[in-house]
Design a protein around this motif. Structure first.
Motif, short mmCIF file in Angstrom:
data_model
loop_
_atom_site.label_atom_id
_atom_site.label_comp_id
_atom_site.label_asym_id
_atom_site.label_seq_id
_atom_site.Cartn_x
_atom_site.Cartn_y
_atom_site.Cartn_z
N LYS A 119 5.99 3.23 -13.24
CA LYS A 119 5.51 4.54 -12.77
C LYS A 119 4.21 4.38 -12.00
CE LYS A 119 7.58 7.57 -16.23
NZ LYS A 119 7.32 8.49 -17.34
N VAL A 120 3.32 3.55 -12.55
CA VAL A 120 2.03 3.33 -11.88
C VAL A 120 2.26 2.66 -10.54
CG1 VAL A 120 -0.12 1.99 -11.97
CG2 VAL A 120 0.62 3.30 -13.95
N ASP A 121 3.15 1.68 -10.50
CA ASP A 121 3.46 1.00 -9.24
C ASP A 121 4.02 2.00 -8.23
OD1 ASP A 121 2.55 -1.39 -10.15
OD2 ASP A 121 4.53 -2.24 -10.59
N GLU A 122 4.87 2.89 -8.68
CA GLU A 122 5.45 3.88 -7.78
C GLU A 122 4.38 4.86 -7.31
OE1 GLU A 122 8.63 5.75 -9.91
OE2 GLU A 122 9.88 3.95 -9.89
N THR A 182 1.05 4.40 -7.12
CA THR A 182 -0.05 3.80 -6.36
C THR A 182 0.41 3.11 -5.10
OG1 THR A 182 0.11 1.78 -7.67
CG2 THR A 182 -1.47 3.46 -8.40
N THR A 183 1.63 3.21 -4.79
CA THR A 183 2.10 2.61 -3.54
C THR A 183 1.53 3.44 -2.40
OG1 THR A 183 4.14 1.91 -4.58
CG2 THR A 183 4.11 1.99 -2.16
N VAL A 184 0.71 2.79 -1.56
CA VAL A 184 0.05 3.48 -0.44
C VAL A 184 0.62 2.94 0.86
CG1 VAL A 184 -2.15 3.85 0.72
CG2 VAL A 184 -2.05 3.70 -1.79
N THR A 185 0.89 3.85 1.70
CA THR A 185 1.36 3.46 3.02
C THR A 185 0.14 3.44 3.93
OG1 THR A 185 3.40 4.60 2.58
CG2 THR A 185 2.96 4.01 4.86
N ILE A 186 -0.16 2.31 4.52
CA ILE A 186 -1.32 2.18 5.41
C ILE A 186 -0.81 2.25 6.85
CG2 ILE A 186 -3.20 0.68 6.14
CD1 ILE A 186 -3.12 -0.50 3.32
N PRO A 187 -1.20 3.28 7.53
CA PRO A 187 -0.78 3.36 8.93
C PRO A 187 -1.58 2.34 9.74
CG PRO A 187 -1.94 5.35 8.28
CD PRO A 187 -1.87 4.46 7.10
N SER A 188 -0.97 1.85 10.79
CA SER A 188 -1.60 0.82 11.59
C SER A 188 -2.71 1.38 12.48
CB SER A 188 -0.56 0.11 12.46
OG SER A 188 0.03 1.06 13.31
N ALA A 189 -2.76 2.65 12.70
CA ALA A 189 -3.78 3.24 13.56
C ALA A 189 -5.02 3.64 12.81
CB ALA A 189 -3.21 4.45 14.26
N VAL A 190 -5.05 3.54 11.53
CA VAL A 190 -6.21 3.97 10.75
C VAL A 190 -7.23 2.83 10.79
CG1 VAL A 190 -7.02 4.62 8.46
CG2 VAL A 190 -4.79 5.39 9.27
#
Length: 160
Positions: free
Chosen positions: A124-127, A129-137
């Motif tokens: 649950k924690v893994d699900e 805390t999964t962060v999507t990092i955009p390439s433009a940030v």
């Protein structure tokens, strides 16, 4: 007893022969018969003595066997008591071990349940805390800029 009666009878016969004419011939016959009876009595007495000795020897053997058997039974009784004590101690130890096994089995089951819960929580924690990092940030201000200074001034201004 019968032999004594026979001796008495012979003695009376001897006395009666003394008074008769043929006393000497009858006396010889009675004396021979008397000697035969005495020999027979002595043989009977010897046989009785021999049998008595045999009976006594057998009684001694039986008595010795009984004493040995009694001693053997006493020793086996002692051994049986020792085995019984060992069995009781083993039963007590077995009961303790069974109780400990039940306790450890319960603890193992609880640990397995806890492990399953932890694995589920980790998923649950893994699900979560999964962060999507955009390439433009752009990277955070405390990070080294990805572009050399002077380029992309707009990004540099954002950092400041």
């Amino acid at each position: 007893m019968a032999a004594l009666r026979d001796i008495e009878e012979v003695s009376y016969g001897l006395l009666s022969l003394l008074g008769a004419n043929r006393a000497e011939a009858q006396l010889r016959r009675l004396l021979e018969r008397h000697e035969q009876m005495v020999e027979r009595l002595l043989e009977t007495q010897d046989d009785a003595d021999q049998r008595l000795r045999e009976v006594l020897a057998v009684e001694e053997e039986v008595a010795q066997s009984l004493l040995e058997l009694k001693e053997s039974m006493r020793q086996e009784g002692t051994r049986l008591q020792q085995l019984d004590d060992e069995l009781q101690n083993a039963n007590k130890e077995d009961a303790c071990l069974q109780a400990r096994l039940c306790q450890l089995t319960t603890e193992l089951q609880e640990l397995r349940e806890m492990e399953a819960d932890l694995q589920q929580q980790e998923r649950k924690v893994d699900e979560d805390t999964t962060v999507t990092i955009p390439s433009a940030v752009p990277p955070w201000p405390h990070c080294v800029p990805a572009y050399p200074p002077g380029q992309h001034t707009a990004l540099t201004e954002v950092y400041q």
